[in-house]
Every structure is written in structure tokens, then in C-alpha cells.
Design a protein around this motif. Structure first.
Motif, PDB file in Angstrom:
ATOM      1  N   THR A 244       0.904  -1.028  -0.111  1.00  0.00           N
ATOM      2  CA  THR A 244       0.170  -0.033  -0.087  1.00  0.00           C
ATOM      3  C   THR A 244       0.761   1.272   0.070  1.00  0.00           C
ATOM      4  O   THR A 244       1.797   1.249   0.833  1.00  0.00           O
ATOM      5  CB  THR A 244      -0.929  -0.078   1.161  1.00  0.00           C
ATOM      6  OG1 THR A 244      -1.407  -1.270   1.413  1.00  0.00           O
ATOM      7  CG2 THR A 244      -1.834   1.234   0.921  1.00  0.00           C
ATOM      8  N   PHE A 245       0.746   2.077  -1.116  1.00  0.00           N
ATOM      9  CA  PHE A 245       1.596   3.202  -1.132  1.00  0.00           C
ATOM     10  C   PHE A 245       0.789   4.506  -0.800  1.00  0.00           C
ATOM     11  O   PHE A 245      -0.491   4.453  -1.093  1.00  0.00           O
ATOM     12  CB  PHE A 245       1.880   3.535  -2.789  1.00  0.00           C
ATOM     13  CG  PHE A 245       3.108   2.437  -2.994  1.00  0.00           C
ATOM     14  CD1 PHE A 245       4.559   2.739  -3.236  1.00  0.00           C
ATOM     15  CD2 PHE A 245       2.571   1.501  -3.536  1.00  0.00           C
ATOM     16  CE1 PHE A 245       5.496   1.759  -3.593  1.00  0.00           C
ATOM     17  CE2 PHE A 245       3.641   0.533  -3.931  1.00  0.00           C
ATOM     18  CZ  PHE A 245       4.842   0.814  -3.889  1.00  0.00           C
ATOM     19  N   HIS A 259       5.525   6.654   0.574  1.00  0.00           N
ATOM     20  CA  HIS A 259       5.532   5.864   1.855  1.00  0.00           C
ATOM     21  C   HIS A 259       4.949   4.383   1.877  1.00  0.00           C
ATOM     22  O   HIS A 259       3.821   4.386   1.060  1.00  0.00           O
ATOM     23  CB  HIS A 259       4.852   6.611   3.176  1.00  0.00           C
ATOM     24  CG  HIS A 259       4.452   5.560   4.365  1.00  0.00           C
ATOM     25  ND1 HIS A 259       4.009   4.640   4.482  1.00  0.00           N
ATOM     26  CD2 HIS A 259       5.283   5.832   5.540  1.00  0.00           C
ATOM     27  CE1 HIS A 259       3.889   4.292   5.756  1.00  0.00           C
ATOM     28  NE2 HIS A 259       4.985   4.860   6.377  1.00  0.00           N
ATOM     29  N   PHE A 260       5.697   3.369   2.181  1.00  0.00           N
ATOM     30  CA  PHE A 260       5.330   2.162   2.003  1.00  0.00           C
ATOM     31  C   PHE A 260       5.915   1.011   3.060  1.00  0.00           C
ATOM     32  O   PHE A 260       7.148   1.500   3.654  1.00  0.00           O
ATOM     33  CB  PHE A 260       5.237   1.448   0.734  1.00  0.00           C
ATOM     34  CG  PHE A 260       6.912   1.571   0.038  1.00  0.00           C
ATOM     35  CD1 PHE A 260       7.789   0.701   0.449  1.00  0.00           C
ATOM     36  CD2 PHE A 260       6.994   2.816  -0.468  1.00  0.00           C
ATOM     37  CE1 PHE A 260       9.006   0.863  -0.409  1.00  0.00           C
ATOM     38  CE2 PHE A 260       8.401   3.044  -1.048  1.00  0.00           C
ATOM     39  CZ  PHE A 260       9.216   1.959  -1.165  1.00  0.00           C
ATOM     40  N   ASP A 261       5.516  -0.110   3.436  1.00  0.00           N
ATOM     41  CA  ASP A 261       6.371  -0.934   4.286  1.00  0.00           C
ATOM     42  C   ASP A 261       6.568  -2.370   3.577  1.00  0.00           C
ATOM     43  O   ASP A 261       5.830  -2.913   3.332  1.00  0.00           O
ATOM     44  CB  ASP A 261       5.496  -1.419   5.518  1.00  0.00           C
ATOM     45  CG  ASP A 261       6.153  -2.126   6.645  1.00  0.00           C
ATOM     46  OD1 ASP A 261       7.458  -2.402   6.384  1.00  0.00           O
ATOM     47  OD2 ASP A 261       5.270  -2.715   7.576  1.00  0.00           O
ATOM     48  N   SER A 262       7.685  -1.910   3.144  1.00  0.00           N
ATOM     49  CA  SER A 262       8.413  -3.187   2.583  1.00  0.00           C
ATOM     50  C   SER A 262       9.447  -4.258   3.370  1.00  0.00           C
ATOM     51  O   SER A 262      10.044  -5.112   3.044  1.00  0.00           O
ATOM     52  CB  SER A 262       9.401  -3.071   1.233  1.00  0.00           C
ATOM     53  OG  SER A 262      10.167  -2.109   1.637  1.00  0.00           O
ATOM     54  N   GLY A 263       9.283  -3.930   4.591  1.00  0.00           N
ATOM     55  CA  GLY A 263      10.088  -4.528   5.498  1.00  0.00           C
ATOM     56  C   GLY A 263       9.169  -5.510   6.680  1.00  0.00           C
ATOM     57  O   GLY A 263       9.730  -6.535   7.117  1.00  0.00           O
ATOM     58  N   GLY A 264       7.847  -5.218   6.687  1.00  0.00           N
ATOM     59  CA  GLY A 264       7.021  -5.816   7.797  1.00  0.00           C
ATOM     60  C   GLY A 264       6.997  -5.548   9.004  1.00  0.00           C
ATOM     61  O   GLY A 264       5.672  -5.845   9.720  1.00  0.00           O
ATOM     62  N   HIS A 265       7.932  -4.922   9.698  1.00  0.00           N
ATOM     63  CA  HIS A 265       8.043  -4.818  10.942  1.00  0.00           C
ATOM     64  C   HIS A 265       7.326  -4.046  11.614  1.00  0.00           C
ATOM     65  O   HIS A 265       6.740  -4.068  12.685  1.00  0.00           O
ATOM     66  CB  HIS A 265       9.685  -4.740  11.515  1.00  0.00           C
ATOM     67  CG  HIS A 265       9.812  -4.920  12.997  1.00  0.00           C
ATOM     68  ND1 HIS A 265       9.880  -3.639  13.705  1.00  0.00           N
ATOM     69  CD2 HIS A 265       9.994  -5.771  13.548  1.00  0.00           C
ATOM     70  CE1 HIS A 265      10.449  -4.201  14.848  1.00  0.00           C
ATOM     71  NE2 HIS A 265      10.339  -5.483  15.096  1.00  0.00           N
ATOM     72  N   GLY A 266       7.191  -2.635  11.005  1.00  0.00           N
ATOM     73  CA  GLY A 266       6.486  -1.693  11.412  1.00  0.00           C
ATOM     74  C   GLY A 266       4.959  -2.014  11.534  1.00  0.00           C
ATOM     75  O   GLY A 266       3.984  -1.412  12.273  1.00  0.00           O
ATOM     76  N   SER A 295       2.858   6.756  11.408  1.00  0.00           N
ATOM     77  CA  SER A 295       3.781   6.071  10.773  1.00  0.00           C
ATOM     78  C   SER A 295       4.808   6.882  10.429  1.00  0.00           C
ATOM     79  O   SER A 295       4.943   7.835   9.481  1.00  0.00           O
ATOM     80  CB  SER A 295       3.282   5.319   9.709  1.00  0.00           C
ATOM     81  OG  SER A 295       4.485   4.566   9.075  1.00  0.00           O
ATOM     82  N   LEU A 296       6.101   6.881  11.235  1.00  0.00           N
ATOM     83  CA  LEU A 296       7.189   7.665  10.799  1.00  0.00           C
ATOM     84  C   LEU A 296       8.384   6.563  10.362  1.00  0.00           C
ATOM     85  O   LEU A 296       8.993   6.114  11.182  1.00  0.00           O
ATOM     86  CB  LEU A 296       7.841   8.545  12.124  1.00  0.00           C
ATOM     87  CG  LEU A 296       6.660   9.293  12.732  1.00  0.00           C
ATOM     88  CD1 LEU A 296       7.344   9.897  13.923  1.00  0.00           C
ATOM     89  CD2 LEU A 296       6.094  10.230  11.586  1.00  0.00           C
ATOM     90  N   LYS A 297       8.549   6.468   9.143  1.00  0.00           N
ATOM     91  CA  LYS A 297       9.360   5.493   8.540  1.00  0.00           C
ATOM     92  C   LYS A 297      10.858   5.949   8.687  1.00  0.00           C
ATOM     93  O   LYS A 297      11.444   6.797   8.179  1.00  0.00           O
ATOM     94  CB  LYS A 297       9.010   5.014   7.178  1.00  0.00           C
ATOM     95  CG  LYS A 297       9.894   4.253   6.493  1.00  0.00           C
ATOM     96  CD  LYS A 297       9.377   3.668   4.899  1.00  0.00           C
ATOM     97  CE  LYS A 297      10.239   2.709   4.329  1.00  0.00           C
ATOM     98  NZ  LYS A 297       9.808   2.343   3.094  1.00  0.00           N
TER      99      LYS A 297
END
Length: 447
Positions: A244-245, A259-266, A295-297
């Protein structure tokens, strides 16, 4: 300061949230062994204070990003948006745009950059462009070769390119736009957002989500904080949805921050703290389902472990304080990142955290102690910051049985959990494993 992931401290952050919230509607809270409320006493707290579900509090998640489309992180119990703002301080999602020109093409006009790359069928989606000046940027899968998610649209290859058309539009007149509370601002007394000045310009983007070079079926978005717009890149029919972008515009730099989560941990820790209807199941909630998420990446997932640097962490910390001040809401930081300490309490980030908390007594900072145990003096920074609440990883009987299939008579610290020696850290223990929210690409994985 290169950094790698530590373990989950988020249950502790959520416990602090429920202690500073306002009343909210009563909800049933069944016992879930895979995201335990029972072993840490949260079920007893909620039984005593059923109206305290986190409403009114914002949890700032400093991590790999939060996937806004994950089941359990889409909506609050009252139906409002849960993830109210997203910012990428890692630079992973930075995309720089270039001015483009309009040229004739075989199937009509195209918008083309200096390198000859272009997009067609743009007139209908950009009919309100003002002035008629266009910019182009491109999401290239090839640049994600070292990331956990290489195939951004799930179509089986990693060579796709997705064009983005960027332009400005005029803000509508006040009588047309109206004045309303921003979606996600659910608290009484939350800041009312006045309409933008009529005629002012704002940036929008149209994304070629299927990579066919045409924008007639593109998705249009503006800054996430304005309207909570998101998009997903499309693969072939039946392909798995991946990321999801969301977008934020920085026109003075010619930069679009994705912004996106390609690590999964957050995404995972956000669900532990504040998930609501995780995996789409009624009653399967995090510790504070009424809390909103910021969400603060800070983790760049193109590098091992979602590496970060000190300046990214500082910028994220500062942004959350500014947000809390502007919107007059309490902020709880959750940070499950860290690295082995230099000299306990004396590292640059330890000092920065302590000074920030001293200046902002209404802010709570919860961080993991680290995964470098069982040796003493193994707590990592910023877990050794004096004013931070440092959390060790607990394994209890219920979690041991449900998740690992072995009997345990009493709670113990996980062997990997860091512990003090030179410092009296960690401050508390919280469960170090749980089943929680996962990003779209991780829905078949187990966290």
C-alpha cells in the motif's frame, strides 16, 4: 549510525497508552493466546476501565513503515481512519520528478521527459491542471533488487516501470470546499482544518498503476495528510496485492516521497499496539484499538535489517513532537530499532532522546532493549537513554504453549533479550512474540 531491527516492545507502549486515554464505547475483549492480553494484566485493566481503549492518543511508530491497507490497521472502532499521517525519513521512497513536455503520438498526445519516457491518455485525468505544466517520475522495480519486496505488483517479474504524472490544481473556493474536521480527528476539540485559500495551488499525482504507459485508468492521489489517499500497483489478473503506497509532495526539492512498508516490522508492531479487527476477526485487537497511528518510517528496507541513521531518527522524533503540539494530542513513541551501545547513556541518540523528553514532559518514549542477550551490559541505544522506557522480551506459559508448543511453568526472559549491567535496564518486560497485522505482501507469512 547503522542500525538493525530489535524485538517487539510494543505491548508495553500500548499499556502506557490506555493509562492516558479518554472514555470510549465498551468493547468485548476475548482472550487471544497469540496476542496475549492476559499475561500482562491488560484484560484486568480493561475490565476495571472498560472505556479506556486508547481513544485520544497517537502512537508514533518509528520503524519500517506501516501498511495502511493491512487488515486491522484500516479503521478505528468508530470507523475513522486509523493511520492518520505517514512520513518517510529513510529516503527509501524518494522519487525526484522532472519537467515534461507534451508531444503528439500515434494514439494521441503524450507527456514525455528529456529521456524520452512518457505517458499517454492523460488529458481526462489532468483536465483541472493549472497551470498546464507537467512533471514526470517513475517507480522502477529494478531499484528494489536488494529489498525484501522486489516484485512491487506481484506479477512474477522485477522489471516493471510505473510512470507518475505530477501537476498542480487550484484549491476550490471556501463555499465549495466547506470547513470540516479532518478524517481521523475524532477527539472533541481536535484542530479544525480551515479550507485552503481559494486559488491556492496544491500538487496531485496520477499513477500508472498497471504499468501500461496509459493514464486513463490511473489512480489520482494528493498528500496523505490531506485526504488519506493510497494506491496499490497492479499485476496480472489474479496476482497478489503487494504494497500500500501513500504520497507526500516536497515541491521545493522536486521530490515525491512514497511511503510503504516493504520490511513488515512496522506494520506488525502497529497492530500489537493499536490494531482493530486484526486479520478481519471481530474481537482480535491490539492493546489500544482506539489509538490512532502516526507512521514515521526510519528503516530503509533496501539495506540489511532495514538500516537507519541517527539523523533519520532525530527527524522522526521532532516531527512527532511538532504533530503533538499542533494537534494538541498526547504522543507515545514506539521504537523497536537499535544498535549496540557505545558508552551507555552517552551516545548521540541517547542524549538526544533524553533532551527531547526533558523538554516535552507530555511525550512518552518506549523502545526495545535489544536482541544481544543474555550477556550483561548488552542493552542497545537508544534503549540506554535515561528517560526512555526500555523493554525486555518476556516469554510466558500461554505464549510458550500457543506459539512454540512446549510447557512453561512461569514467565521468563527470552535468552536473546538484552539486559543491563552498567545500566539498570531494561525498565520492564513485555511479551516478545505475537501474531499481529502484516502488510499485504506478508499475508501468507507468520509473524
Amino acid at each position: 549510525m547503522a542500525t538493525r531491527l530489535f524485538f517487539l516492545s510494543t505491548l508495553a507502549a500500548a499499556l502506557l497508552v490506555v493509562a492516558i486515554v479518554r472514555p470510549a464505547p465498551v468493547q468485548e475483549d476475548p482472550r487471544w493466546d497469540l496476542l496475549t492480553h492476559h499475561e500482562i494484566g491488560a484484560d484486568r485493566f480493561k475490565a476495571a476501565y472498560p472505556d479506556l481503549d486508547g481513544k485520544g492518543v497517537v502512537i508514533a511508530v518509528l520503524d519500517t513503515g506501516v501498511d495502511m491497507g493491512a487488515e486491522g490497521l484500516r479503521r478505528l472502532p468508530d470507523g475513522k481512519v486509523k493511520v492518520i499521517d505517514v512520513r518517510d525519513f529513510s529516503t527509501e521512497g524518494d522519487l525526484f520528478w522532472k519537467e515534461a513536455r507534451i508531444v503528439p503520438g500515434g494514439d494521441g498526445e503524450k507527456v514525455v521527459d528529456a529521456e524520452g519516457r512518457g505517458l499517454s491518455h492523460f488529458r481526462a485525468v489532468a483536465a483541472d491542471a493549472y497551470p498546464e505544466r507537467f512533471y514526470l517520475g517513475f517507480i522502477e522495480e529494478a531499484k528494489f533488487a536488494d529489498a525484501d519486496v522486489k516484485d512491487l505488483n506481484g506479477d512474477g517479474d522485477t522489471t516493471d516501470v510505473f510512470g507518475i504524472l505530477i501537476f498542480t490544481v487550484r484549491e476550490p473556493a471556501p463555499e465549495e470546499a466547506g470547513t470540516k474536521k479532518a478524517e481521523g480527528d475524532t477527539d472533541a476539540g481536535a484542530e479544525e482544518k480551515a479550507p485552503a485559500k481559494a486559488g491556492a495551488l496544491r500538487y496531485v499525482a496520477v499513477i500508472d498503476v498497471n504499468g501500461d504507459g496509459k493514464l486513463d485508468d490511473g489512480v489520482r492521489v494528493t498528500d496523505y495528510w490531506r485526504s488519506h489517499d493510497t494506491f496499490v500497483l497492479a499485476g496480472k489478473k489474479g496476482a497478489r496485492r503487494q504494497l500500500t503506497f501513500a504520497a507526500n509532495f516536497y515541491p521545493e526539492e522536486g521530490r515525491l516521497s512514497l511511503h510503504f512498508d516493504s520490511g513488515g516490522h512496522g506494520t506488525h508492531v502497529a497492530g500489537i499496539a493499536a490494531g482493530h479487527r486484526i486479520h478481519g476477526q471481530d474481537g482480535y485487537d491490539g492493546l489500544a484499538p482506539g489509538a490512532r497511528v502516526l507512521s514515521l518510517k526510519i528503516g530503509n528496507n533496501r539495506y540489511s535489517g532495514g538500516a537507519t541513521v541517527t539523523e533519520s531518527i532525530k527527524k522522526a522524533l521532532d516531527y512527532a513532537v511538532e504533530y503533538a503540539t499542533k494537534h494538541k494530542v498526547p504522543i507515545v513513541y514506539n521504537m523497536s530499532f537499535g544498535i549496540g551501545s557505545e558508552v551507555e547513556t552517552k551516545s548521540a541518540i541517547d542524549v538526544y532522546v533524553d533532551e527531547l523528553l526533558w523538554k516535552n514532559p507530555g511525550v512518552v518514549f518506549v523502545t526495545s532493549a535489544g536482541n544481544e542477550g543474555p550477556g550483561l551490559s548488552s542493552v542497545g541505544m537508544p534503549g540506554t537513554a535515561t528517560r526512555a522506557i526500555s523493554v525486555g522480551a518476556l516469554l510466558g506459559p500461554e505464549a510458550a504453549h500457543a506459539q512454540y508448543g512446549f510447557p512453561l511453568k512461569a514467565e521468563v526472559a527470552f535468552p536473546f533479550s538484552s539486559r543491563g549491567g552498567d545500566t539498570f535496564k531494561p525498565d520492564i518486560l513485555a511479551p516478545g512474540s505475537a501474531s499481529s497485522t502484516v502488510p499485504l505482501w506478508g499475508e501468507r507469512d507468520h509473524y
